[in-house]
Design a protein around this motif. Structure first.
Motif, PDB file in Angstrom:
ATOM      1  N   GLY A  14       0.849  -1.195   0.000  1.00 54.16           N
ATOM      2  CA  GLY A  14       0.000   0.000   0.000  1.00 54.16           C
ATOM      3  C   GLY A  14       0.880   1.239   0.000  1.00 54.16           C
ATOM      4  N   ALA A  16       2.060   2.978   2.327  1.00 51.50           N
ATOM      5  CA  ALA A  16       3.143   2.917   3.316  1.00 51.50           C
ATOM      6  C   ALA A  16       4.301   2.081   2.784  1.00 51.50           C
ATOM      7  CB  ALA A  16       2.632   2.356   4.644  1.00 51.50           C
ATOM      8  N   ARG A  37      -0.305  -9.093  -0.913  1.00 50.85           N
ATOM      9  CA  ARG A  37      -1.219 -10.228  -1.110  1.00 50.85           C
ATOM     10  C   ARG A  37      -2.269  -9.962  -2.187  1.00 50.85           C
ATOM     11  NH1 ARG A  37      -4.402  -9.476   4.646  1.00 50.85           N
ATOM     12  NH2 ARG A  37      -5.250  -7.452   4.099  1.00 50.85           N
ATOM     13  N   PHE A  53      -6.706  13.644  -1.831  1.00 44.32           N
ATOM     14  CA  PHE A  53      -5.439  13.069  -1.394  1.00 44.32           C
ATOM     15  C   PHE A  53      -4.286  13.900  -1.956  1.00 44.32           C
ATOM     16  CE2 PHE A  53      -8.557   9.728  -1.716  1.00 44.32           C
ATOM     17  CZ  PHE A  53      -8.391   8.990  -0.559  1.00 44.32           C
ATOM     18  N   VAL A  88       2.078 -12.978   3.209  1.00 44.90           N
ATOM     19  CA  VAL A  88       2.988 -13.334   4.307  1.00 44.90           C
ATOM     20  C   VAL A  88       2.158 -13.979   5.406  1.00 44.90           C
ATOM     21  CG1 VAL A  88       4.559 -12.455   6.072  1.00 44.90           C
ATOM     22  CG2 VAL A  88       4.596 -11.494   3.752  1.00 44.90           C
ATOM     23  N   ALA A 117       4.020  -3.036   6.917  1.00 41.52           N
ATOM     24  CA  ALA A 117       3.175  -2.021   6.273  1.00 41.52           C
ATOM     25  C   ALA A 117       1.863  -2.667   5.828  1.00 41.52           C
ATOM     26  CB  ALA A 117       3.915  -1.388   5.095  1.00 41.52           C
ATOM     27  N   GLY A 119      -1.227  -2.196   6.850  1.00 44.05           N
ATOM     28  CA  GLY A 119      -2.471  -1.425   6.853  1.00 44.05           C
ATOM     29  C   GLY A 119      -3.431  -1.853   7.954  1.00 44.05           C
ATOM     30  N   GLN A 145     -17.632  -0.060  -0.515  1.00 47.38           N
ATOM     31  CA  GLN A 145     -16.784   0.778  -1.372  1.00 47.38           C
ATOM     32  C   GLN A 145     -16.108  -0.075  -2.450  1.00 47.38           C
ATOM     33  OE1 GLN A 145     -13.223   2.534   0.523  1.00 47.38           O
ATOM     34  NE2 GLN A 145     -13.881   4.514  -0.259  1.00 47.38           N
ATOM     35  N   LEU A 258     -11.317   1.394  12.460  1.00 46.59           N
ATOM     36  CA  LEU A 258     -10.350   0.544  11.781  1.00 46.59           C
ATOM     37  C   LEU A 258      -9.463  -0.125  12.820  1.00 46.59           C
ATOM     38  CD1 LEU A 258      -9.357   3.117   9.022  1.00 46.59           C
ATOM     39  CD2 LEU A 258     -10.884   1.162   8.770  1.00 46.59           C
ATOM     40  N   LEU A 264       0.693 -10.634  12.380  1.00 45.24           N
ATOM     41  CA  LEU A 264       2.101 -11.020  12.177  1.00 45.24           C
ATOM     42  C   LEU A 264       2.995 -10.381  13.233  1.00 45.24           C
ATOM     43  CD1 LEU A 264       2.387 -10.550   8.297  1.00 45.24           C
ATOM     44  CD2 LEU A 264       2.212 -12.722   9.538  1.00 45.24           C
ATOM     45  N   CYS A 295       5.123   1.135   9.811  1.00 48.15           N
ATOM     46  CA  CYS A 295       4.665   2.449   9.362  1.00 48.15           C
ATOM     47  C   CYS A 295       3.292   2.349   8.707  1.00 48.15           C
ATOM     48  CB  CYS A 295       5.661   3.064   8.386  1.00 48.15           C
ATOM     49  SG  CYS A 295       5.991   2.050   6.952  1.00 48.15           S
ATOM     50  N   GLY A 296       2.608   3.470   8.644  1.00 42.39           N
ATOM     51  CA  GLY A 296       1.282   3.514   8.019  1.00 42.39           C
ATOM     52  C   GLY A 296       0.208   3.038   8.976  1.00 42.39           C
ATOM     53  N   ASN A 297      -0.881   2.570   8.421  1.00 45.60           N
ATOM     54  CA  ASN A 297      -2.035   2.223   9.246  1.00 45.60           C
ATOM     55  C   ASN A 297      -1.824   1.026  10.152  1.00 45.60           C
ATOM     56  OD1 ASN A 297      -3.589   4.328   8.514  1.00 45.60           O
ATOM     57  ND2 ASN A 297      -5.025   3.175   7.255  1.00 45.60           N
ATOM     58  N   VAL A 298      -0.821   0.216   9.879  1.00 49.46           N
ATOM     59  CA  VAL A 298      -0.558  -0.913  10.766  1.00 49.46           C
ATOM     60  C   VAL A 298       0.037  -0.415  12.093  1.00 49.46           C
ATOM     61  CG1 VAL A 298       1.837  -1.490  10.131  1.00 49.46           C
ATOM     62  CG2 VAL A 298       0.233  -3.312  10.725  1.00 49.46           C
ATOM     63  N   HIS A 302      -4.308   6.327  10.362  1.00 49.92           N
ATOM     64  CA  HIS A 302      -4.148   7.673   9.787  1.00 49.92           C
ATOM     65  C   HIS A 302      -5.410   8.009   9.000  1.00 49.92           C
ATOM     66  CE1 HIS A 302      -0.037   6.269  10.296  1.00 49.92           C
ATOM     67  NE2 HIS A 302       0.431   7.478  10.099  1.00 49.92           N
ATOM     68  N   LEU A 304      -5.099  10.732   6.835  1.00 44.86           N
ATOM     69  CA  LEU A 304      -4.528  11.377   5.660  1.00 44.86           C
ATOM     70  C   LEU A 304      -3.335  10.585   5.162  1.00 44.86           C
ATOM     71  CD1 LEU A 304      -4.694  15.119   6.666  1.00 44.86           C
ATOM     72  CD2 LEU A 304      -6.168  13.862   5.099  1.00 44.86           C
TER      73      LEU A 304
HETATM   74  C1  LIG Z   1     -11.888   0.807   3.676  1.00 46.52           C
HETATM   75  C2  LIG Z   1     -10.950   1.951   3.905  1.00 46.52           C
HETATM   76  C3  LIG Z   1     -11.167   3.181   3.265  1.00 46.52           C
HETATM   77  C4  LIG Z   1     -10.323   4.266   3.472  1.00 46.52           C
HETATM   78  N1  LIG Z   1     -10.604   5.450   2.882  1.00 46.52           N
HETATM   79  C5  LIG Z   1      -9.743   6.490   3.050  1.00 46.52           C
HETATM   80  C6  LIG Z   1      -9.991   7.728   2.440  1.00 46.52           C
HETATM   81  O1  LIG Z   1     -11.018   7.891   1.799  1.00 46.52           O
HETATM   82  N2  LIG Z   1      -9.092   8.746   2.595  1.00 46.52           N
HETATM   83  C7  LIG Z   1      -7.938   8.591   3.318  1.00 46.52           C
HETATM   84  O2  LIG Z   1      -7.113   9.520   3.406  1.00 46.52           O
HETATM   85  N3  LIG Z   1      -7.704   7.427   3.935  1.00 46.52           N
HETATM   86  C8  LIG Z   1      -8.585   6.389   3.816  1.00 46.52           C
HETATM   87  N4  LIG Z   1      -8.353   5.229   4.474  1.00 46.52           N
HETATM   88  C9  LIG Z   1      -7.148   5.182   5.263  1.00 46.52           C
HETATM   89  C10 LIG Z   1      -6.057   4.622   4.340  1.00 46.52           C
HETATM   90  O3  LIG Z   1      -5.999   3.261   4.646  1.00 46.52           O
HETATM   91  C11 LIG Z   1      -4.699   5.252   4.518  1.00 46.52           C
HETATM   92  O4  LIG Z   1      -4.702   6.592   4.143  1.00 46.52           O
HETATM   93  C12 LIG Z   1      -3.604   4.538   3.698  1.00 46.52           C
HETATM   94  O5  LIG Z   1      -4.137   3.843   2.609  1.00 46.52           O
HETATM   95  C13 LIG Z   1      -2.854   3.616   4.572  1.00 46.52           C
HETATM   96  O6  LIG Z   1      -1.793   3.050   3.849  1.00 46.52           O
HETATM   97  P1  LIG Z   1      -1.124   1.719   4.293  1.00 46.52           P
HETATM   98  O7  LIG Z   1      -0.130   1.398   3.237  1.00 46.52           O
HETATM   99  O8  LIG Z   1      -0.688   1.836   5.694  1.00 46.52           O
HETATM  100  O9  LIG Z   1      -2.308   0.640   4.296  1.00 46.52           O
HETATM  101  P2  LIG Z   1      -3.135  -0.041   3.106  1.00 46.52           P
HETATM  102  O10 LIG Z   1      -3.461   0.922   2.039  1.00 46.52           O
HETATM  103  O11 LIG Z   1      -4.254  -0.730   3.767  1.00 46.52           O
HETATM  104  O12 LIG Z   1      -2.131  -1.114   2.510  1.00 46.52           O
HETATM  105  C14 LIG Z   1      -1.731  -2.275   3.215  1.00 46.52           C
HETATM  106  C15 LIG Z   1      -1.381  -3.341   2.202  1.00 46.52           C
HETATM  107  O13 LIG Z   1      -0.802  -4.444   2.865  1.00 46.52           O
HETATM  108  C16 LIG Z   1      -1.280  -5.626   2.294  1.00 46.52           C
HETATM  109  N5  LIG Z   1      -1.144  -6.723   3.274  1.00 46.52           N
HETATM  110  C17 LIG Z   1      -1.698  -6.797   4.517  1.00 46.52           C
HETATM  111  N6  LIG Z   1      -1.343  -7.946   5.142  1.00 46.52           N
HETATM  112  C18 LIG Z   1      -0.532  -8.605   4.279  1.00 46.52           C
HETATM  113  C19 LIG Z   1       0.154  -9.864   4.345  1.00 46.52           C
HETATM  114  N7  LIG Z   1       0.074 -10.648   5.431  1.00 46.52           N
HETATM  115  N8  LIG Z   1       0.890 -10.243   3.272  1.00 46.52           N
HETATM  116  C20 LIG Z   1       0.976  -9.440   2.163  1.00 46.52           C
HETATM  117  N9  LIG Z   1       0.353  -8.256   2.056  1.00 46.52           N
HETATM  118  C21 LIG Z   1      -0.393  -7.840   3.097  1.00 46.52           C
HETATM  119  C22 LIG Z   1      -2.718  -5.297   1.958  1.00 46.52           C
HETATM  120  O14 LIG Z   1      -3.236  -6.154   0.974  1.00 46.52           O
HETATM  121  C23 LIG Z   1      -2.608  -3.852   1.486  1.00 46.52           C
HETATM  122  O15 LIG Z   1      -2.401  -3.734   0.100  1.00 46.52           O
HETATM  123  C24 LIG Z   1      -9.202   4.121   4.300  1.00 46.52           C
HETATM  124  C25 LIG Z   1      -8.968   2.895   4.942  1.00 46.52           C
HETATM  125  C26 LIG Z   1      -9.829   1.821   4.769  1.00 46.52           C
HETATM  126  C27 LIG Z   1      -9.561   0.514   5.493  1.00 46.52           C
END
Ligand SMILES: Cc1cc2nc3c(=O)[nH]c(=O)nc-3n(C[C@H](O)[C@H](O)[C@H](O)COP(=O)(O)OP(=O)(O)OC[C@H]3O[C@@H](n4cnc5c(N)ncnc54)[C@H](O)[C@@H]3O)c2cc1C
Lengths: 416, 117
Positions: A14, A16, A37, A53, A88, A117, A119, A145, A258, A264, A295-298, A302, A304
């Protein structure tokens, strides 16, 4: 089982994961692997087709897929290796990563450093404990969505939304634009967890009522959802008898928070923060297991994505310094909160340099001061107009305060 | 003197704006904005409000691709824009920025792809 070695493994592709990879590459590291994944990189942003964004990061307003594509392009331009459709399934404290995919089968990677990362996911209905039947037509807002924006399918025509987080607000508008009638957004708390701009442009623009201090107390329907009963709640969030009303609808969307996807992390034995539900980290976003970063949502939720990219770049660069043996841990200061400030990230400071603390508050507060202290000594006071749980705040801890302190605590609190 | 309260939607900060008008309905002041864009937004919102529309278009291949209006469109045209978006078909393969509808609902604004497929 196939075994490979990598200097840096990033779990999750994602925003992050991608930003962390780009930052690590730009620091000179080449032996990087991103594991994702899903069928494509980009994370949850692929389904967030609305605009809003990237104002901080790129100075222009992008949609989710456009924002994700910019980072994806940066990854591809640099030729950073990644595997999609690769999940993973295990992480060990010695930084062994076990993954599986149709192409590779089950394989094991010995990693020099790992960046988490993954999420977050949405809180499902089972975790909410609403009474009544279990008919079809109840989805988390994010699932709806995905149906609407990725598959072009509408989950229903008459909608009630429980929870006023941003995803719920965004989906209220999206369903309305596609011809559904959104009858109400119910929010348990006396304030919305979503951004003010989303209440304006997603609800007010379409005259969708936002019912604060309201919740769903009953679900009706056998095969398909037919109605929900809602009620007003008191200060202790208990339904008030006599305030019930039943709203006919075929769809209930849940936007109730969330949960960081930390299975993990926990499995590897990484010490966690009970408030964020993410790892405890230092300024480098390094967890208490050396060489494992998050980092990130994990790490913490966040709203933003711009802040996600910023945080991921910190982790990416720090992972390279770790791999080169350049991380310096000169101090040990923990950050304490007063409850009004719910948490900070980072929670631990190990280097005497200017460090930005990100934090959230527990309630809506007006006219409070943010106070940073070391013992009784006030380091900083910052006046605020309004603080709300839905909005992440920041304050910077200065290097000179930290080097004087060397070890112990600093506290962050709100006062009048 | 009349007053109107608005929430600025230009950025995530969401400033609470107070707009004051004179007897003739002309704006005399805008308060509460943290930046200049707030004033521009308030003036537009009180005269001819505009919005960006984001949605999806079905492709010839059967998948859907995300789209947006290239700039804002008049708010009262939002549903007319949606109607044309839902009637449109995109080619099987689309890149970010490709024009899907040239002049949507007579607004003079294009609908462009926001994802690659
Ligand atoms: C349904 C939803 C809607 C959202 N809408 C908004 C919005 O409108 N505006 C906004 O600013 N923010 C929104 N957010 C918050 C948004 O998640 C963050 O802004 C940003 O996308 C977080 O990035 P990230 O990379 O931390 O997480 P994510 O974008 O969630 O990416 C995490 C990635 O890790 C992968 N992953 C997880 N576990 C594993 C594993 N075991 N093995 C391999 N891959 C794995 C996932 O498939 C995913 O692709 C939303 C969140 C959710 C859950």
């Amino acid at each position: 089982m196939k075994q490979i070695e990598k200097e840096l493994v990033i779990i999750g592709g994602g925003p992050a994961g991608l930003a962390a990879a780009v930052a690590a590459y730009d620091k000179g590291l080449r032996d990087i692997l991103i594991l994702e994944r899903d069928v494509a990189l980009g994370g949850i942003l692929r389904q967030c087709i609305h605009n809003g964004f990237g104002l901080h990061r790129f100075g222009e307003e992008l949609t989710g897929p456009e924002y994700a594509a910019r980072y994806e392009q940066q990854v591809k331009e640099r030729g950073i290796p990644y595997m999609t459709e690769t999940m993973v399934t295990e992480l060990r404290a010695d930084r062994t990563v076990v993954a599986r995919s149709a192409a590779m089968g089950i394989f094991e990677i010995k990693a020099g450093a790992v960046i988490l990362a993954m999420g977050c996911r949405e809180r499902p209905k089972g975790a909410l404990g609403i009474a009544g039947t279990r008919p079809a037509g109840i989805y988390t807002a994010g699932t709806a969505q995905k149906f609407v924006n990725m598959k072009g399918m509408m989950p229903g025509k008459e909608v009630v939304i429980l929870g006023s987080g941003d995803i719920g607000l965004i989906m209220a508008r999206r369903m309305t634009l596609e011809g559904a009638r959104v009858k109400a957004v119910c929010e348990l708390m006396p304030y919305s967890g979503g951004l003010a701009r989303n209440i304006e442009q997603c609800l007010n623009d379409f005259d969708i009522p936002l019912l604060l201090s309201h919740t769903v107390i009953d679900i009706h329907g056998k095969e398909r959802l037919e109605a929900v009963t809602i009620a007003k709640v008191d200060e202790r969030r208990r339904p008030i008898p006599g305030t019930e009303q039943t709203i006919p609808c075929d769809t209930l969307l849940l936007s109730c928070g969330l949960i960081p996807e930390n299975e993990l992390t926990a499995q590897a034995g990484v010490p966690m923060d009970r408030i964020t539900n993410g790892a405890l980290v230092d300024g480098d976003r390094q967890t208490e297991i050396p060489g494992v970063f998050a980092c990130g949502n994990v790490l913490h939720v966040h709203d933003l994505v711009d802040y996600v990219s910023e945080e991921a770049a910190i982790a990416g660069e720090a992972a390279v310094r770790f791999l080169r043996g350049e991380s310096k841990k000169s101090i040990l200061v923990s950050v304490k909160t007063d409850g009004k400030v719910r948490y900070t990230v980072p929670q631990i400071l190990t280097e005497a340099k200017d460090t930005r603390l990100y934090f959230r508050v527990s309630d809506v507060f007006r006219g409070k001061k943010i106070v940073l202290k070391a013992g009784d000594r006030v380091l900083l006071e910052k006046k605020t107009v309004k603080l709300a749980p839905g909005e992440m705040e920041t304050v910077t801890v200065k290097a000179e305060w930290l080097s004087e302190l060397a070890e112990g605590e600093i506290s962050i609190s709100l006062s009048d | 003197m009349k007053e109107r309260n608005l929430t600025c939607i230009v950025c995530p900060r969401g400033c609470a704006l107070t707009v004051r008008f004179d007897g003739a309905g002309k704006i005399t002041s805008v308060e509460g904005n943290a930046c200049k864009r707030g004033v521009v937004y308030a003036e537009k919102e009180c005269t001819h409000p505009e919005r960006t529309v984001t949605s999806t278009v079905r492709t010839e291949g059967g998948a859907v691709v995300a789209v947006k209006t290239a700039t804002t469109v008049p708010k009262e045209k939002v549903f007319a824009v949606m109607k044309e978006i839902n009637a449109a078909r995109a080619p099987r393969s689309v890149s970010i920025g490709d024009v899907i509808i040239e002049n949507v609902a007579g607004t003079g604004v294009a609908v462009v792809a926001t994802a690659n497929i």
